[in-house]
Design an enzyme around this catalytic site. Structure first.
Site, PDB file in Angstrom:
ATOM      1  N   HIS A 183      -9.254   2.157   8.531  1.00 56.20           N
ATOM      2  CA  HIS A 183      -9.098   3.575   8.163  1.00 56.20           C
ATOM      3  C   HIS A 183      -9.356   4.497   9.345  1.00 56.20           C
ATOM      4  O   HIS A 183      -8.572   5.409   9.640  1.00 56.20           O
ATOM      5  CB  HIS A 183     -10.060   3.887   7.010  1.00 56.20           C
ATOM      6  CG  HIS A 183      -9.912   5.244   6.405  1.00 56.20           C
ATOM      7  ND1 HIS A 183     -10.593   6.344   6.877  1.00 56.20           N
ATOM      8  CD2 HIS A 183      -9.174   5.682   5.361  1.00 56.20           C
ATOM      9  CE1 HIS A 183     -10.283   7.399   6.141  1.00 56.20           C
ATOM     10  NE2 HIS A 183      -9.417   7.023   5.217  1.00 56.20           N
ATOM     11  N   SER A 228      -6.593  11.597   3.426  1.00 52.01           N
ATOM     12  CA  SER A 228      -7.166  11.039   4.659  1.00 52.01           C
ATOM     13  C   SER A 228      -6.165  11.084   5.797  1.00 52.01           C
ATOM     14  O   SER A 228      -6.539  11.218   6.966  1.00 52.01           O
ATOM     15  CB  SER A 228      -7.593   9.580   4.450  1.00 52.01           C
ATOM     16  OG  SER A 228      -8.874   9.477   3.910  1.00 52.01           O
ATOM     17  N   ASP A 259     -15.806   8.302  10.770  1.00 54.93           N
ATOM     18  CA  ASP A 259     -14.988   7.452   9.906  1.00 54.93           C
ATOM     19  C   ASP A 259     -15.514   6.020   9.969  1.00 54.93           C
ATOM     20  O   ASP A 259     -16.722   5.815  10.090  1.00 54.93           O
ATOM     21  CB  ASP A 259     -13.517   7.540  10.356  1.00 54.93           C
ATOM     22  CG  ASP A 259     -12.544   7.352   9.210  1.00 54.93           C
ATOM     23  OD1 ASP A 259     -12.560   6.275   8.604  1.00 54.93           O
ATOM     24  OD2 ASP A 259     -11.752   8.279   8.927  1.00 54.93           O
TER      25      ASP A 259
END
Length: 757
Positions: free
Chosen positions: A232, A555, A163
């Site tokens: 994220h 996600s 990620d």
């Protein structure tokens, strides 16, 4: 094509493109726009050489240098050219080459493919309780879920997260009470900008970052290390394995307050940063992703979680990872509710759709008569402790000003919206842009114009991420068409917006498939039913930097499944990735807490089908004891073999063209050694479905496998859309219900197809 994190956001115009250009190639750094200069300009190419021929990584790397030397003329040039060498799970490399050099390299013995590097963009507390995974303070407490206790909370399972990196100071990554790092761990803690060896601990046991395929200019806004500039990766990692943190709430404002934790809170994390903030978006290159996949195999991870989408052919290389016994979990994409929008549809991956949970954030809009109170959804929490009165600036009565769409920035600038609440009606014709993007534009325009609030009409109110630009500035409320109609047809020209509240429990209709969640069938692999499973992905509270925020997207759904995979790996260390996937799919729930079919949010809500949710909503405790599993040995090396022959925990027949189609499946008994199962068939509408044999039995000392055939016959010879059904094996002891979803489309002429659902 570009990889994207599957998080629903529209905080910049660049991210809006994720909804529009899923199938369009993104510009490649270092690639000249002048065709003639391509003969001398270098760009990064990914070279795939198939299975590695040696177990010694140094020997594999030497073969890469030899291949480059044959084209570039010297080993020194080869060493300067090479970017990454893939040597653990498969053989290949990334290198800077001109177009003629790349073409020449395709002729080298052993080279399977040479392709330009593709760049891709990156696709809570309550959610785990919602899934039945209640949490006790120790494995001995009966309040914890059975799976959590049996798995010892995921202790010592290593989850790799590919990620945007990690924010190691977050309390979610505290390692208090952890024992030594597992001896089988072979990875490293790579230091770099604002990231030193002490940022790894017994929780975050390893970190690597990859930026060799990112230009120097694009790296200026990034940390040159595994530190997460975007947030994220921190959010997904803490959802998987975050340590319990009390008193967490959205941006510290009190919404969604509770204990933030991961699904496998005692698991270890290995971080692979491949995504970088580039030009207002987030970009993840093929070359870096492949390097991370290769390193993860050598490092010794048990599970890999990738909340990324819009992938290229290089995702095929994940087969090497699965062949190494590592379960790979991907997000399905955020381009729903459009059919055929699902990504990451390879059969050996676990592909995850997103659902809502039983939590909502109602926000009251009071019209000027003081009596009419309308309810929308928002994340408005500013000064929520203050009394709602005209003396308080935040909660004062404000004049209403109506617009259509609110996305015409020039028109809004010409109007005096200062101090007013903008009422944004949906445009008469369907916009090319998703509601979250329009909402984000409207809120930014409101802030720029000095407005004091936004009331925004949206056909689906299940996603609030478009409110990110409102946060800390003004209240922004999402409402439905009926509410907008009431506002515009009332006699009031003023209104007041109250802070949002948190509502949790059975009064909230859930789960529902999120509007944004990408839908099947897979355009690339119509014989592979995707997505596989659904998990919470709407308004998920998890870590971001030193705070906690609510984010939505597949996600956010992906790490929920990754955590459950980690727990199952702890309980069943000898299970293959296919067995773990099967256990998750076949035990999933297709009904809500009231026994009603799960619904799918869309332009118009409908009962969810297999292209919305695969097997259904993940049921972690049931997955621990599935009774039967559909196993696949990772001996198939490509999809040259017909995918409809794979032993998948689902059946998709995209072309029921002839009198009948028969598929076979094999189940393996992982439950009681003596058991009898009977087939229960729910045939797709318009299709006859027969299972032979209808009864399978296992005896002590006998074989653990049983093969059966399923035959489909079209009842009408019509060019039809997909119809859905299921096949369930029920044991006589009524302990196990093993269900697989079925999708069938009748076809009369193969050059005419109806993909409608």
């Amino acid at each position: 094509m570009g990889w994207r994190p599957h998080v629903v956001s529209a905080s910049s115009s660049a991210l809006v493109l994720q909804f529009l250009v899923l199938l369009l190639p993104l510009p490649l750094p270092l690639l000249s726009a002048d065709a003639s200069s391509s003969q001398t300009t270098t760009t990064i190419y990914v070279v795939y050489m198939g299975e590695k021929k040696h177990d010694d990584p140094s020997v594999v790397m030497a073969s890469h240098h030899a291949a480059l030397t044959s084209v570039l003329g010297s080993k020194d040039e080869a060493l300067r050219s090479i970017v990454y060498s893939y040597k653990h799970g498969f053989s290949g490399f990334a290198a800077k080459l001109t177009q003629p050099q790349a073409e020449e390299l395709t002729k080298y013995p052993g080279v399977v493919s040479v392709k330009p590097n593709a760049y891709h963009h990156v696709h809570t507390t309550r959610s785990w309780d919602f899934l039945g995974m209640s949490y006790g303070e120790s494995p001995s407490l009966s309040s914890s879920s059975r799976l959590l206790r049996k798995a010892k909370y995921g202790e010592d399972v290593i989850v790799g997260v590919i990620d945007s990196g990690i924010w190691p100071e977050s309390p979610s990554f505290d390692d208090s009470g952890y024992g030594p790092v597992p001896k089988r761990w072979k990875g490293v803690c790579q230091t770099g900008q604002a990231f030193n060896a002490s940022n790894c601990n017994r929780k975050v046991i390893g970190a690597r970052w990859y930026g060799a395929d990112v230009s120097e200019e694009d790296l200026k806004a990034e940390y040159r290390s595994a530190r997460d500039a975007n947030g994220h990766g921190t959010h997904t990692a803490s959802t998987i394995a975050g340590s319990p943190v009390r008193g967490a709430s959205h941006a510290g404002g009190g919404l969604a307050a509770g204990i933030a934790r991961g699904g496998a809170p005692r698991a270890r994390l290995a971080i692979y940063k491949v995504c970088h903030d580039v030009g207002g978006g987030t970009s993840c290159g093929d070359a870096s992703i492949l390097a991370a996949l290769d390193a993860a195999i050598g490092d010794g991870v048990d599970v890999l979680s990738l909340s990324l989408g819009g992938g290229s052919d290089e995702v095929y290389r994940t087969l090497h990872v699965v062949a190494a016994g590592i379960t790979v979990v991907f997000s399905a994409g955020n381009d729903g509710p459009v059919p055929q929008s699902v990504t990451n549809a390879l059969p050996w991956l676990v592909t995850v759709a997103a659902t809502t949970v039983d939590r909502t954030f109602p926000t009251v809009v009071t019209l000027g008569d003081g009596e009419t109170k309308l309810v929308g959804q928002s994340l408005y929490y500013r000064n929520r402790s203050a009394a709602a009165s005209t003396s308080n600036d935040d909660f004062a009565w404000r004049h209403l000003m109506a617009f259509t769409g609110c996305d015409d920035a020039e028109k809004l600038r010409s109007e005096n919206i200062t101090g007013k609440i903008m009422v944004c009606r949906a445009p008469e014709f369907k916009s090319n842009y998703p509601p979250t993007a329009q909402f984000s534009w409207a809120s930014r325009a409101a802030i720029a114009g000095g407005a004091k609030g936004v009331i925004f009409e949206q056909y689906s109110t299940d996603v609030l991420d478009g409110q990110a630009s409102c946060q800390g500035h003004l209240p922004c409320v999402v409402v439905d068409k009926e509410t907008i109609y009431t506002i515009l047809n009332s006699d009031s020209n003023v209104a007041r917006i109250s802070p949002a509240a948190t509502m949790v429990g059975p009064q909230v209709a859930s789960p529902r498939i999120a509007t944004f969640s990408s839908r099947g069938p897979s355009a690339e692999f119509p014989s592979v039913l995707k997505p596989d499973i659904a998990a919470p992905g709407v308004s998920i509270l998890a870590a971001k930097r030193d705070s906690y925020v609510l984010l939505s997207g597949t996600s956010m759904a992906c790490p929920h499944v990754s955590a459950v995979v980690a727990l199952l790996k702890s309980v069943h260390p000898d299970w293959s990735p296919a067995m773990i996937k099967s256990a998750i799919v076949t035990t999933a729930s297709v009904t809500d807490r009231f026994g009603l079919p799960i619904q799918a949010n869309s332009v118009q809500r409908k009962p969810a089908d297999a292209f919305d949710m695969g097997g259904g909503l993940i049921a972690p405790d049931r997955a621990m004891d599935p009774g039967l599993v559909y196993d696949i040995q990772p001996e198939y090396k490509s999809l040259d073999d017909r995918v409809d022959r794979l032993n998948l925990p689902s059946i998709a027949v995209p072309n029921l063209m002839y009198d009948s189609v028969t598929v076979s499946r094999t189940v393996t008994n992982v439950g009681p050694v003596e058991a009898t199962y009977r087939a229960v068939v729910e045939a797709p509408a318009g299709v006859a479905m027969d299972v032979a044999p209808p009864v399978i039995a296992f005896e002590r000392g006998g074989v653990r496998n049983a093969t059966f055939k399923v035959t489909f016959v079209a009842k009408q010879r019509v060019q039809g859309g997909y119809a859905f059904g299921s096949l369930t094996w029920l044991d006589d002891a009524k302990r196990h219900s093993v269900r697989i979803p079925v999708a069938v489309r009748t076809v009369v002429r193969d050059f005419v197809a109806d993909v409608s659902r």
